[in-house]
Design a protein around this motif. Structure first.
Motif, PDB file in Angstrom:
ATOM      1  N   UNK A   1       0.824  -1.200   0.000  1.00 35.61           N
ATOM      2  CA  UNK A   1       0.000   0.000   0.000  1.00 35.61           C
ATOM      3  C   UNK A   1       0.869   1.265   0.000  1.00 35.61           C
ATOM      4  N   UNK A   2       1.925   1.244   0.795  1.00 33.50           N
ATOM      5  CA  UNK A   2       2.794   2.434   0.840  1.00 33.50           C
ATOM      6  C   UNK A   2       3.531   2.630  -0.479  1.00 33.50           C
ATOM      7  N   UNK A   3       4.010   1.548  -1.060  1.00 36.35           N
ATOM      8  CA  UNK A   3       4.706   1.667  -2.352  1.00 36.35           C
ATOM      9  C   UNK A   3       3.742   2.239  -3.395  1.00 36.35           C
ATOM     10  N   UNK A   4       2.502   1.802  -3.337  1.00 39.18           N
ATOM     11  CA  UNK A   4       1.479   2.321  -4.251  1.00 39.18           C
ATOM     12  C   UNK A   4       1.264   3.816  -4.006  1.00 39.18           C
ATOM     13  N   UNK A   5       1.184   4.199  -2.737  1.00 40.31           N
ATOM     14  CA  UNK A   5       0.962   5.613  -2.422  1.00 40.31           C
ATOM     15  C   UNK A   5       2.112   6.492  -2.914  1.00 40.31           C
ATOM     16  N   UNK A   6       3.343   6.058  -2.639  1.00 40.35           N
ATOM     17  CA  UNK A   6       4.500   6.831  -3.108  1.00 40.35           C
ATOM     18  C   UNK A   6       4.511   6.909  -4.633  1.00 40.35           C
TER      19      UNK A   6
ATOM     20  N   UNK B   1      -0.166   2.088 -13.307  1.00 39.22           N
ATOM     21  CA  UNK B   1       0.884   2.148 -12.281  1.00 39.22           C
ATOM     22  C   UNK B   1       0.330   1.756 -10.907  1.00 39.22           C
ATOM     23  N   UNK B   2      -0.887   2.186 -10.654  1.00 40.39           N
ATOM     24  CA  UNK B   2      -1.524   1.841  -9.381  1.00 40.39           C
ATOM     25  C   UNK B   2      -1.528   0.324  -9.187  1.00 40.39           C
ATOM     26  N   UNK B   3      -1.928  -0.406 -10.243  1.00 37.46           N
ATOM     27  CA  UNK B   3      -2.003  -1.858 -10.111  1.00 37.46           C
ATOM     28  C   UNK B   3      -0.630  -2.499 -10.083  1.00 37.46           C
ATOM     29  N   UNK B   4       0.291  -2.001 -10.913  1.00 38.42           N
ATOM     30  CA  UNK B   4       1.588  -2.671 -10.866  1.00 38.42           C
ATOM     31  C   UNK B   4       2.290  -2.406  -9.548  1.00 38.42           C
TER      32      UNK B   4
ATOM     33  N   UNK C   1       5.607  -3.159 -15.224  1.00 37.95           N
ATOM     34  CA  UNK C   1       6.029  -2.407 -14.040  1.00 37.95           C
ATOM     35  C   UNK C   1       6.365  -3.346 -12.891  1.00 37.95           C
ATOM     36  N   UNK C   2       5.567  -4.420 -12.780  1.00 37.62           N
ATOM     37  CA  UNK C   2       5.795  -5.382 -11.719  1.00 37.62           C
ATOM     38  C   UNK C   2       7.018  -6.251 -12.010  1.00 37.62           C
TER      39      UNK C   2
END
Ligand SMILES: [Fe+2]
Length: 360
Positions: free
Chosen positions: A188-193, A211-214, A267-268
């Motif tokens: 979740x934090x990686x997604x937020x950043x 990007x949100x999903x990856x 991205x993943x």
């Protein structure tokens, strides 16, 4: 009715863009030579559309309210409704319709309906009472309304499927994080950043969603890594590290069958590539590494440094920022490290869409 193939072609091209409905309604207005044309989908206002000719503004000031009033006034017991349409040929002689506009008008509305599901109304208004609505116009409108209802049905199915896939995948991430106290909240934090950086970079909505999903899924391949290795309270042996390094490929294999996530896979897959080419799984270098992967790498590295790990305590945000600056240009894209420093904030606002809570 030469316009029909043109309209039909356009209807087929709709996925769920409300703006296409607006264009269709414009086309209707031109073709039918009426004064107003509209589509009303009460439960999905993003589909609502209304166009009118120049002379209308003097006659009615609140166009949307007028259309709503027309629809509200359709008597539900009208025999024509069994055929899914409603016609007023002269408002002055039709009870319930005479006082809705200062001038006499005629009005035709058809139901947007498919497979027994009613979505709303599509219709026309004209202030020229010298003509009447013809059977052919009714047929055209009816057929368009049906096709649009099909498209709305399909969009709903697509959205349901997308939501299902997303929730399934979130459960997967949740399952991984549940195995390991130290990584809880990491995705979740990686997604937020990542999304903060995307905003700064001016990525559009579509790119941001990818990007949100990856980013939320970047470590999903860890589901295939033994817990004994993931949770090891000391530094990993070389062969254990080799196993950990499989997680991007494993994640790719797990998510590949999900068509909806196809654009999020690069991205993943590449989030552990290094800017200098010494990363994995492919050893891509510099801008060869997909942008999403380079963004996630910065976010991931920062979060790893500031998190407590089994074998070492967390560092402070200041120390972490200094550390990622040190590896700018070797491990991380230096431009993106700069972007991260610009957008980084200690009190991180929860970014919508990064939560692992199920979406309804
Ligand atoms: Fe990772």
């Amino acid at each position: 009715l030469s316009v029909y193939p043109k309209i039909a072609g356009r209807v087929k091209s709709i996925t769920f863009a409300g703006s296409v409905l607006q264009e269709l309604v414009e086309e209707l207005l031109d073709t039918m030579r009426t004064d107003m044309a509209f589509a009303r989908v009460p439960e999905r206002p993003e589909y609502n559309a209304l166009v009118f000719t120049q002379k209308i503004p003097e006659k009615i000031s609140e166009h949307d309210d007028f259309i709503d009033a027309l629809i509200d006034s359709i008597p539900l017991n009208s025999p024509a409704l069994e055929e899914d349409y409603f016609i007023v040929n002269d408002s002055t002689t039709t009870p319930g319709f005479s006082d809705l506009a200062p001038d006499p008008y005629r009005f035709l509305a058809v139901k947007m309906k498919h497979n027994g599901n009613f979505y709303g109304w599509m219709g026309l208004v004209s202030f020229n009472l010298e003509e009447i609505f013809r059977r052919s116009e009714l047929r055209l409108l009816d057929s368009m309304a049906e096709q649009i209802a099909v498209v709305i049905t399909n969009s709903d199915l697509y959205r349901d499927l997308e939501r299902f896939v997303i929730n399934m995948v979130k459960s997967l991430v949740f399952a991984i994080e549940a195995k390991d106290d130290y990584t809880r909240g990491h995705s979740e934090r990686v997604c937020q950043y990542s999304l903060l950086m995307a905003e700064r970079l001016g990525l559009d909505e579509e790119r941001t969603k990818i990007l949100q999903w990856s980013s939320i899924l970047h470590d999903s391949g860890k589901i295939g890594i033994p817990e004994s290795i993931l949770n090891k309270p000391w530094r990993l042996k070389d062969e254990e590290y080799q196993i950990i390094k499989n997680h991007p490929m494993k994640g790719h294999t797990i998510l590949e069958p999900l068509e909806q996530l196809a654009s999020s896979l690069p991205g993943m897959l590449h989030h552990h590539e290094r800017y200098d080419g010494a990363g994995y799984p492919k050893g891509l270098k510099g801008k060869e590494i997909p942008l999403d992967a380079r963004i996630i790498a910065v976010a991931d590295t920062y979060d790893a440094i500031t998190s407590t790990r089994a074998y070492r305590p967390a560092k402070t945000p200041q120390e972490a920022l200094e550390e990622i600056e040190k590896v700018a240009g070797t491990q991380l894209d230096p431009d993106l490290v700069k972007v991260f420093k610009e957008v980084y904030t200690l009190d991180l606002a929860p970014e919508q869409g990064c939560s692992l809570e199920e979406q309804s």
